[in-house]
Design a protein around this motif. Structure first.
Motif, PDB file in Angstrom:
ATOM      1  N   UNK A 222       3.716  19.522  25.042  1.00 55.52           N
ATOM      2  CA  UNK A 222       3.520  18.401  25.961  1.00 55.52           C
ATOM      3  C   UNK A 222       3.704  18.818  27.413  1.00 55.52           C
ATOM      4  N   UNK A 223       4.643  19.715  27.648  1.00 54.33           N
ATOM      5  CA  UNK A 223       4.836  20.211  29.011  1.00 54.33           C
ATOM      6  C   UNK A 223       3.602  20.988  29.468  1.00 54.33           C
ATOM      7  N   UNK A 224       3.063  21.808  28.589  1.00 50.41           N
ATOM      8  CA  UNK A 224       1.864  22.570  28.941  1.00 50.41           C
ATOM      9  C   UNK A 224       0.688  21.640  29.225  1.00 50.41           C
ATOM     10  N   UNK A 225       0.551  20.574  28.408  1.00 56.66           N
ATOM     11  CA  UNK A 225      -0.529  19.610  28.655  1.00 56.66           C
ATOM     12  C   UNK A 225      -0.388  19.014  30.056  1.00 56.66           C
ATOM     13  N   UNK A 226       0.846  18.652  30.405  1.00 60.15           N
ATOM     14  CA  UNK A 226       1.106  18.020  31.708  1.00 60.15           C
ATOM     15  C   UNK A 226       0.790  18.991  32.847  1.00 60.15           C
ATOM     16  N   UNK A 227       1.226  20.226  32.698  1.00 64.22           N
ATOM     17  CA  UNK A 227       1.006  21.209  33.758  1.00 64.22           C
ATOM     18  C   UNK A 227      -0.473  21.522  33.945  1.00 64.22           C
ATOM     19  N   UNK A 228      -1.216  21.525  32.848  1.00 64.01           N
ATOM     20  CA  UNK A 228      -2.650  21.822  32.913  1.00 64.01           C
ATOM     21  C   UNK A 228      -3.484  20.588  33.211  1.00 64.01           C
ATOM     22  N   UNK A 229      -2.838  19.423  33.226  1.00 61.16           N
ATOM     23  CA  UNK A 229      -3.504  18.145  33.493  1.00 61.16           C
ATOM     24  C   UNK A 229      -4.621  17.888  32.480  1.00 61.16           C
ATOM     25  N   UNK A 230      -4.266  18.018  31.204  1.00 55.83           N
ATOM     26  CA  UNK A 230      -5.225  17.770  30.125  1.00 55.83           C
ATOM     27  C   UNK A 230      -4.588  16.894  29.064  1.00 55.83           C
ATOM     28  N   UNK A 252       6.778  24.993  13.281  1.00 54.78           N
ATOM     29  CA  UNK A 252       5.575  25.068  14.119  1.00 54.78           C
ATOM     30  C   UNK A 252       4.566  24.007  13.714  1.00 54.78           C
ATOM     31  N   UNK A 253       4.323  23.875  12.422  1.00 51.11           N
ATOM     32  CA  UNK A 253       3.339  22.911  11.935  1.00 51.11           C
ATOM     33  C   UNK A 253       3.729  21.493  12.324  1.00 51.11           C
ATOM     34  N   UNK A 254       4.962  21.117  12.035  1.00 50.55           N
ATOM     35  CA  UNK A 254       5.394  19.749  12.327  1.00 50.55           C
ATOM     36  C   UNK A 254       5.369  19.460  13.822  1.00 50.55           C
ATOM     37  N   UNK A 255       5.811  20.435  14.616  1.00 53.59           N
ATOM     38  CA  UNK A 255       5.818  20.231  16.064  1.00 53.59           C
ATOM     39  C   UNK A 255       4.416  20.110  16.637  1.00 53.59           C
ATOM     40  N   UNK A 256       3.503  20.923  16.152  1.00 60.12           N
ATOM     41  CA  UNK A 256       2.129  20.877  16.641  1.00 60.12           C
ATOM     42  C   UNK A 256       1.435  19.583  16.253  1.00 60.12           C
ATOM     43  N   UNK A 257       1.624  19.136  15.026  1.00 62.04           N
ATOM     44  CA  UNK A 257       0.976  17.898  14.575  1.00 62.04           C
ATOM     45  C   UNK A 257       1.444  16.719  15.422  1.00 62.04           C
ATOM     46  N   UNK A 258       2.724  16.676  15.721  1.00 64.68           N
ATOM     47  CA  UNK A 258       3.250  15.594  16.558  1.00 64.68           C
ATOM     48  C   UNK A 258       2.666  15.650  17.962  1.00 64.68           C
ATOM     49  N   UNK A 259       2.608  16.851  18.523  1.00 69.31           N
ATOM     50  CA  UNK A 259       2.129  16.996  19.900  1.00 69.31           C
ATOM     51  C   UNK A 259       0.633  16.738  20.032  1.00 69.31           C
ATOM     52  N   UNK A 260      -0.136  17.064  19.003  1.00 68.60           N
ATOM     53  CA  UNK A 260      -1.587  16.998  19.110  1.00 68.60           C
ATOM     54  C   UNK A 260      -2.199  15.724  18.539  1.00 68.60           C
ATOM     55  N   UNK A 345       0.004  28.959  20.764  1.00 66.10           N
ATOM     56  CA  UNK A 345       1.391  28.616  20.480  1.00 66.10           C
ATOM     57  C   UNK A 345       2.088  29.862  19.948  1.00 66.10           C
ATOM     58  N   UNK A 346       3.266  30.168  20.503  1.00 66.40           N
ATOM     59  CA  UNK A 346       3.936  31.399  20.109  1.00 66.40           C
ATOM     60  C   UNK A 346       5.438  31.203  20.087  1.00 66.40           C
ATOM     61  N   UNK A 347       6.111  32.233  19.592  1.00 67.35           N
ATOM     62  CA  UNK A 347       7.569  32.208  19.488  1.00 67.35           C
ATOM     63  C   UNK A 347       8.113  33.527  20.010  1.00 67.35           C
ATOM     64  N   UNK A 348       9.104  33.445  20.902  1.00 64.07           N
ATOM     65  CA  UNK A 348       9.705  34.638  21.478  1.00 64.07           C
ATOM     66  C   UNK A 348      10.707  35.280  20.515  1.00 64.07           C
ATOM     67  N   UNK A 349      11.084  36.499  20.850  1.00 66.57           N
ATOM     68  CA  UNK A 349      12.061  37.214  20.028  1.00 66.57           C
ATOM     69  C   UNK A 349      13.382  36.458  19.961  1.00 66.57           C
ATOM     70  N   UNK A 350      13.739  35.763  21.059  1.00 63.69           N
ATOM     71  CA  UNK A 350      15.011  35.048  21.096  1.00 63.69           C
ATOM     72  C   UNK A 350      14.937  33.659  20.465  1.00 63.69           C
ATOM     73  N   UNK A 351      13.775  33.303  19.919  1.00 66.43           N
ATOM     74  CA  UNK A 351      13.625  32.005  19.269  1.00 66.43           C
ATOM     75  C   UNK A 351      13.018  30.942  20.143  1.00 66.43           C
ATOM     76  N   UNK A 352      12.733  31.234  21.402  1.00 64.48           N
ATOM     77  CA  UNK A 352      12.098  30.259  22.287  1.00 64.48           C
ATOM     78  C   UNK A 352      10.655  30.002  21.862  1.00 64.48           C
ATOM     79  N   UNK A 353      10.188  28.792  22.155  1.00 64.33           N
ATOM     80  CA  UNK A 353       8.808  28.439  21.857  1.00 64.33           C
ATOM     81  C   UNK A 353       7.990  28.429  23.141  1.00 64.33           C
ATOM     82  N   UNK A 354       6.752  28.891  23.013  1.00 61.91           N
ATOM     83  CA  UNK A 354       5.861  29.031  24.169  1.00 61.91           C
ATOM     84  C   UNK A 354       4.535  28.356  23.858  1.00 61.91           C
ATOM     85  N   UNK A 355       3.990  27.685  24.864  1.00 63.94           N
ATOM     86  CA  UNK A 355       2.649  27.110  24.722  1.00 63.94           C
ATOM     87  C   UNK A 355       1.852  27.460  25.972  1.00 63.94           C
ATOM     88  N   UNK A 356       0.688  28.064  25.739  1.00 61.57           N
ATOM     89  CA  UNK A 356      -0.152  28.566  26.822  1.00 61.57           C
ATOM     90  C   UNK A 356      -1.507  27.868  26.758  1.00 61.57           C
TER      91      UNK A 356
END
Length: 934
Positions: A222-230, A252-260, A345-356
Motif C-alpha cells: 500500500x505504501x508503494x501504491x501511494x508513492x507511485x500514485x497508482x 506473502x500470499x495473504x498479504x498480497x491478496x489483501x493489498x491487491x 514483492x520481495x523479502x530481505x535477509x533480515x525478514x523485511x518486506x519490500x515492494x517495488x
C-alpha cells in the motif's frame, strides 16, 4: 508493527542490463527462456578467464565466480552504451563484505573509468537501489552500476513439480546460481540523453524486520501504491518472492491478496517468479527478478509460469485479482491506461518486506529485439540464373554446412548472397529455392532432398515441397502476375490465436492500423487468452471456446484485429505490397480496416455491441428469419435454423432446393462445395435427396440469404465509416464482382448488399484472376480461402497461400509462406529474419541527405545503431588505432537503419541503391589503399 520505512525515489531508469544464470549466458538467451517458459537448474560452468581491458594477471587474482561477475558487469556497461564522459558508481551486493569484493568493485569501476568511485553494499539489492538514488539525486555521479551475484550452489530440494512454489504440487524451491547487473540513471537524464530505457522504477517501500506477517506485506504494498500514485488495479504483472518456505509463502500470499483486492470480479494481475525458471539465486534473486520484470515491460508481454497446475489452497485465492499464465501472451493495455505497470514483492535477509513499482517508458518508441532473427527455424534462400547454377549453389551450401559452427550464421551468409541477386539487377536470377531447417540434421536432409527435388521440378513442371516446408518452383508466378491479399470471412477465430505475433513482430504495437482496432481487441483478450488462477483443463478450454463461437461480435472483432496484424507484418516487415484486395463475406469489413481505409473501428464496434443485429436479429432467436417467415419473435426454439456444408456440384444443389421455400444457398465456396441454410428439417430433406457428404457448420448464424434483406439499412449504416488514405490497390467487392471507387457511402452499401445476397466466391476469384492476379495471400484466420482458390482455379497457373493454420505456431506459418513467395519471386524483404549486420553488402559512405537522420523525433536511431540488447556491438567494431575505419563502421551501421526506412517509405529505387553500392566500393578501396600506404 515495526516502524514503516518508506523512501520515495526520484524516478530512475534502467538503461543497461545483463545476467548470467543457469542455461543462459547473456541477456537475449535469458529473455527468450522467460518468454518461452523454459527451465534450467544446472550448475554454472567456469571457463577461460574473460578477455577484458584489465591486465590478465590482475583478473586472475579474482575467483572464477568473481571473474564471471566482472564479465557480466562489462557486458552491462556495453549494453547501456554510456557516453565516454559519464561518471559512474559501482554497487555490489553479495553475501559478505570482503577485501575481494572491494577489489571486484574497483575492477568493475576500471572497466569504465578508473577515477569513478566504487562502492560495495552488502546483502540487499533494494538497499542498493536506495544508495543509487542518493548518488544520482545528489549529482555525485551520472549513472550507477548495481550488481549482485550468488554462486554458493546449495543442494537442490526434491520437488514433485519444479514451478512456482505456490503450486499445489510444489513443496520447496530449487537452488540456483547467477550474476546480474543493471545500469541506473535518473529518468529525466536518460530521456534527455536519449538512452534505451528498459523500465522506470517508480517507487520502493520497505517494512523492516517483520518476518511471516501478512500485515507487513500489505503495508509495504500500500505504501508503494501511494508513492507511485497508482491503484492496485493498474498493475498488470506481479513478480513474487515465492521462497518455497511455507511460513513465508503463506504470509506473502495473504498479504498480497489483501493489498491487491479491487472489489471487482476481475482477474487483472498475473503472478510469476523467476525462481520457477532458474531456481532461488538468494542474494542475486532480487536483481534477477528486477531484470526479468523490466524485460517483460520493455517487450510488452505477460510471462509464462512453467509447469503450473494450480494453487495449494483455492479458498484463500477466491475473489483475488490474481491469475497465472501457463503460456506467455501479449500484454494489452486496459481501457484508459497509458502505460504498463508491474510490481516486485520481495523479502530481505533480515525478514523485511519490500515492494517495488516499475513501469514502461512510454516515450520508448523503438524497442530493440533479436527474438525473430534468433528463432531456430531458418530460411536458406538461394537464387540463380539456371538449373545448373542453382544446383551448384545448393551443393556449395552442403559443403559449407560441414564446417559451419552456427546455423544462424550460415543462414545469414546465404542470405547475403541471395540479397545480391535482389539488389544488383545485372545478376538477374530466374529461379529461387527456399530450404527450411531447425537444426543441422534437418538441413542436411533437406539439402539432399532439394538436389533431387529441383531436378524433378524442372522435368515435371510440378512444384517441389517437403513436409518441413522447403519449396521450389520452376514456374515462378511473381514474374508473370500480380499479388492479391484475400481476407477470409468471420466466425473462424479460436482460443490462443496470434499469441506469439507481438513478440515476433513487436513494431506492430505501434502500427496505425493496429492502433485503430487495438482497444477492441484488448477488450476481448480475456476470451482469446483465458485467465485463471489454476491451469485450465482441456474441457474448460472447450467451454470457453464455445462461448467465443457463440459471440459473433467477439469473433468478428478478433478476426478483424488478426487480419490487421497480418497485413501490417507482411507490408511493414517484409515489404510485400498487394495490387489488389478482396474479401470473403465479412472479410470485406476486415479488408477495409486492415488496409487502413477506415480510420476508426471503435465507433462501429461500440454500435455493434449495442445493436440487436448480431444479438437477436441474425443470431440467438434469429428474429430476421422469424419475421420473414411469419413466426413468433424471440421464440424458444433455437433449432429451427441450421447451416450445412455440402460436398456436391452447385448445379445439383440448386436443382434439389427448387421446391424448398425455406432452404437457401448463402455461400458457394467452390464449384464442388456449397453451404445451404434454412429450416432444419427442410435442409435435411435436401441432403437426403442429394445423398452427398454433408457437415453441420460450427456456427449457426444467418447470413447471405433473403431473410437478411430487412437488415440492409442497419448493415449499410454500420459499414459507412470515414475513410482516410486510399492506397494504390484495387478493391473488389462481391456485391457486383467488380472493383469500386472508394467512398464512405459506396463501401457501406456494397458490403450490405454482399451480406444480404448469395456469395459466389468462385465467380469473384475468376474475376480477379482475369485481371492477371496470380499470387493470392490469405491474410487472416485459417486457410479456407486459399484452399477454395486452388480448388476453383485448379490447373491454372497461380499460387494461393495462407499465413495462419490452427495447430501450427505463428512463426512456422509465416516462414513457410515466405518460402513459397521467395521461390515464386514475389518482391519482398527477408532481412528481418537475419541479424542487421549480416545484410550489408559493402561498407557504405555517409550521405549528405542523412546528416540529420538521427534527429527524427520518433525514431531514436543513434541509440539503436550502437546498442544491441546483448550489449555486443557486432556491427560497429572498435579500432582505436584507426579512427577513419571507426568512422566508416559507424556510417555502416547508420546506413543499415536508414536503408530499412528507405525501403518502408519506398523512396529509394533499386537503381539508386546500385549506384550507392558502387560508390561504397570505391570509398572502401580507397581506404584500403590508404591503409597500405600507412
Amino acid at each position: 508493527m515495526k516502524e514503516l520505512v518508506a523512501n520515495k525515489l526520484p524516478k530512475m531508469a534502467i538503461i543497461g542490463m545483463d545476467c548470467l544464470v543457469s542455461g543462459s549466458q547473456e541477456l537475449d538467451s535469458f529473455e527468450r527462456s522467460i518468454y518461452q517458459g523454459k527451465q534450467d537448474f544446472t550448475p554454472l560452468t567456469y571457463g577461460e578467464t574473460p578477455s577484458l581491458p584489465i591486465p590478465l594477471a590482475e583478473i586472475q587474482q579474482l575467483s572464477p565466480q568473481q571473474q564471471l561477475m566482472l564479465k557480466v558487469a562489462d557486458k552491462t556497461l556495453k549494453n547501456a552504451n554510456l557516453r565516454p564522459e559519464t561518471k559512474i558508481a559501482v554497487i555490489i551486493v553479495s553475501k559478505s563484505q570482503t577485501h575481494h569484493q572491494n577489489k571486484l568493485a574497483s575492477y568493475i569501476s576500471r572497466l569504465w573509468d578508473a577515477t569513478s568511485p566504487a562502492f560495495a553494499e552488502e546483502n540487499s539489492i533494494f538497499l542498493g537501489l536506495n544508495l543509487a538514488q542518493k548518488l544520482l539525486t545528489n549529482k555525485q555521479v551520472d549513472a550507477v552500476l548495481l550488481a549482485a551475484m550468488d554462486f554458493a550452489k546449495e543442494e537442490n530440494f526434491c520437488t514433485d513439480v519444479h514451478t512456482l512454489s505456490y503450486d499445489q504440487n510444489a513443496h520447496e524451491t530449487l537452488a540456483g546460481e547467477g550474476a546480474a547487473a543493471v545500469v541506473l540513471q535518473l529518468q529525466d537524464t536518460a530521456r534527455q540523453e536519449n538512452y534505451c530505457i528498459y523500465a522506470v522504477i517508480d517507487a520502493l517501500s520497505v517494512v523492516q524486520n517483520s518476518p511471516h506477517q501478512p500485515e507487513a506485506v500489505t503495508q509495504a504494498c500500500q505504501t508503494a501504491f501511494y508513492l507511485a500514485d497508482i491503484q492496485p488495479k493498474d498493475i498488470g504483472y506481479l513478480e513474487v518472492y515465492a521462497s518455497g518456505i511455507p511460513q513465508q509463502d503463506d504470509a506473502e500470499i495473504q498479504g498480497l491478496i489483501t493489498a491487491y483486492q479491487t472489489g471487482e470480479a476481475n482477474l487483472s494481475c498475473a503472478l510469476g517468479s523467476v525462481k520457477a525458471n532458474i531456481g532461488h539465486t538468494h542474494t542475486a534473486s532480487g536483481i534477477i527478478s528486477l531484470i526479468k520484470t523490466a524485460l517483460c515491460l520493455y517487450h510488452r508481454y505477460i510471462p509464462a509460469v512453467p509447469q503450473w497446475t494450480g494453487v495449494k489452497t483455492p479458498d484463500v485465492w477466491r475473489g483475488s485479482p490474481f491469475y497465472v499464465a501457463t503460456e506467455s501472451k501479449p500484454w494489452f493495455l486496459e481501457s484508459g491506461a497509458n502505460r504498463r505497470i508491474a510490481a516486485i514483492n520481495s523479502m530481505e535477509v533480515d525478514g523485511s518486506y519490500v515492494h517495488l513499482i516499475l513501469s514502461e517508458e512510454i516515450s520508448q518508441i523503438e524497442r530493440s529485439s533479436k527474438y525473430l532473427e534468433q528463432m531456430p527455424y531458418y530460411l536458406f534462400a538461394i537464387a540463380a540464373k539456371n538449373q545448373s547454377s542453382l544446383l551448384d549453389q545448393i551443393i556449395t551450401l552442403q559443403k559449407t554446412l560441414q564446417n559451419s559452427p552456427s546455423l544462424s550464421q550460415l543462414a545469414s551468409q546465404t542470405f547475403r548472397e541471395f540479397q545480391k541477386h535482389q539488389i544488383q539487377k545485372h545478376q538477374n536470377a530466374n529461379y529461387a529455392i527456399a530450404i527450411l531447417a531447425r537444426n543441422q540434421e534437418e538441413l542436411t536432409r533437406e539439402i539432399d532432398r532439394a538436389i533431387q527435388g529441383v531436378n524433378i521440378a524442372f522435368e515435371t513442371g510440378k512444384d517441389w515441397q517437403t513436409p518441413l516446408g522447403s519449396y521450389f518452383t520452376a514456374n515462378p508466378q511473381g514474374k508473370k502476375g500480380k499479388v492479391a491479399f484475400v481476407y477470409p470471412g468471420s466466425f473462424t477465430s479460436y482460443i490462443g490465436i496470434g499469441r506469439n505475433l507481438f513478440r515476433l513482430f513487436p513494431k506492430i504495437y505501434d502500427d496505425p492500423v493496429i492502433n485503430n482496432v487495438y482497444e477492441r481487441v484488448a477488450n476481448i483478450e480475456k476470451l482469446i487468452y483465458p485467465r485463471s488462477i489454476n491451469k485450465l483443463t482441456k474441457r474448460q478450454l472447450e467451454v470457453i471456446e464455445q462461448q467465443l463461437i457463440n459471440d459473433p461480435i467477439a469473433m468478428l472483432e478478433s478476426e478483424v484485429g488478426f487480419a490487421g496484424l497480418m497485413s501490417a507484418i507482411l507490408k511493414n516487415y517484409f515489404q510485400i505490397q498487394c495490387q489488389c484486395a478482396f474479401g470473403y463475406s465479412l472479410g470485406e469489413t476486415s479488408m477495409m480496416l486492415a488496409q487502413g481505409i477506415w480510420t476508426s473501428f471503435k465507433n462501429t464496434s461500440d454500435y455493434l455491441n449495442s445493436s440487436p443485429l448480431f444479438k437477436t436479429q441474425l443470431s440467438g432467436p434469429k428474429n430476421a428469419v422469424r419475421q420473414a417467415w411469419g413466426l413468433p419473435l424471440n421464440g424458444d426454439d433455437q433449432e429451427f435454423w441450421s447451416n450445412y456444408i455440402l460436398i456436391c456440384p452447385v448445379s445439383q444443389v440448386k436443382e434439389a432446393i427448387k421446391h424448398e421455400n425455406r432452404v437457401y444457398i448463402p455461400l458457394i465456396n467452390t464449384p464442388e462445395e456449397v453451404v445451404i441454410a434454412g429450416e432444419t428439417q427442410a435442409c435435411q430433406r435436401v441432403i437426403e435427396k442429394l445423398k452427398c457428404d454433408a457437415f453441420p457448420t460450427s456456427i449457426n448464424h444467418v447470413i447471405h440469404c433473403q431473410p437478411m434483406h430487412s437488415e440492409y439499412n442497419e448493415l449499410a449504416k454500420i459499414n459507412t465509416l470515414p475513410i482516410k488514405d486510399i492506397p494504390e490497390s484495387t478493391f473488389y467487392f462481391a456485391a457486383n464482382h467488380e472493383p469500386i471507387t472508394l467512398d464512405s457511402q459506396t463501401i457501406g452499401h456494397h458490403i450490405a448488399k454482399s451480406l444480404c445476397e448469395q456469395l459466389d466466391f468462385p465467380r469473384l476469384i475468376n474475376r480477379v484472376y482475369n485481371e492477371n492476379f496470380r499470387i493470392f495471400i490469405e491474410v487472416g484466420v485459417g486457410s479456407n480461402c486459399s484452399r477454395w482458390i486452388s480448388s476453383t482455379l485448379k490447373e491454372k497457373e497461380h499460387l494461393a497461400i495462407s499465413v495462419n493454420r490452427r495447430g501450427v505456431d505463428d512463426h512456422t506459418s509465416m516462414i513457410r509462406a515466405l518460402a513459397k513467395l521467395v521461390s515464386h519471386q514475389v518482391e519482398l524483404d527477408l532481412s528481418p529474419l537475419y541479424s542487421v549486420h549480416a545484410v550489408n553488402l559493402q561498407p557504405p559512405i555517409k550521405l549528405e541527405t542523412n546528416r540529420n537522420f538521427k534527429n527524427r523525433p520518433l525514431i531514436p536511431l543513434e541509440n539503436e545503431l550502437v546498442q544491441e540488447p546483448s550489449g555486443i556491438l557486432k556491427s560497429i567494431p572498435h579500432h582505436p588505432s584507426n579512427p577513419q575505419y571507426q568512422k566508416l563502421s559507424d556510417n555502416n551501421a547508420l546506413m543499415t537503419k536508414s536503408h530499412s526506412f528507405l525501403l518502408k517509405s519506398r523512396q529509394a529505387s533499386l537503381q539508386q541503391i546500385n549506384c550507392l553500392i558502387q560508390q561504397q566500393i570505391g570509398v572502401y578501396k580507397k581506404m584500403v589503399e590508404q591503409g597500405k600506404k600507412n
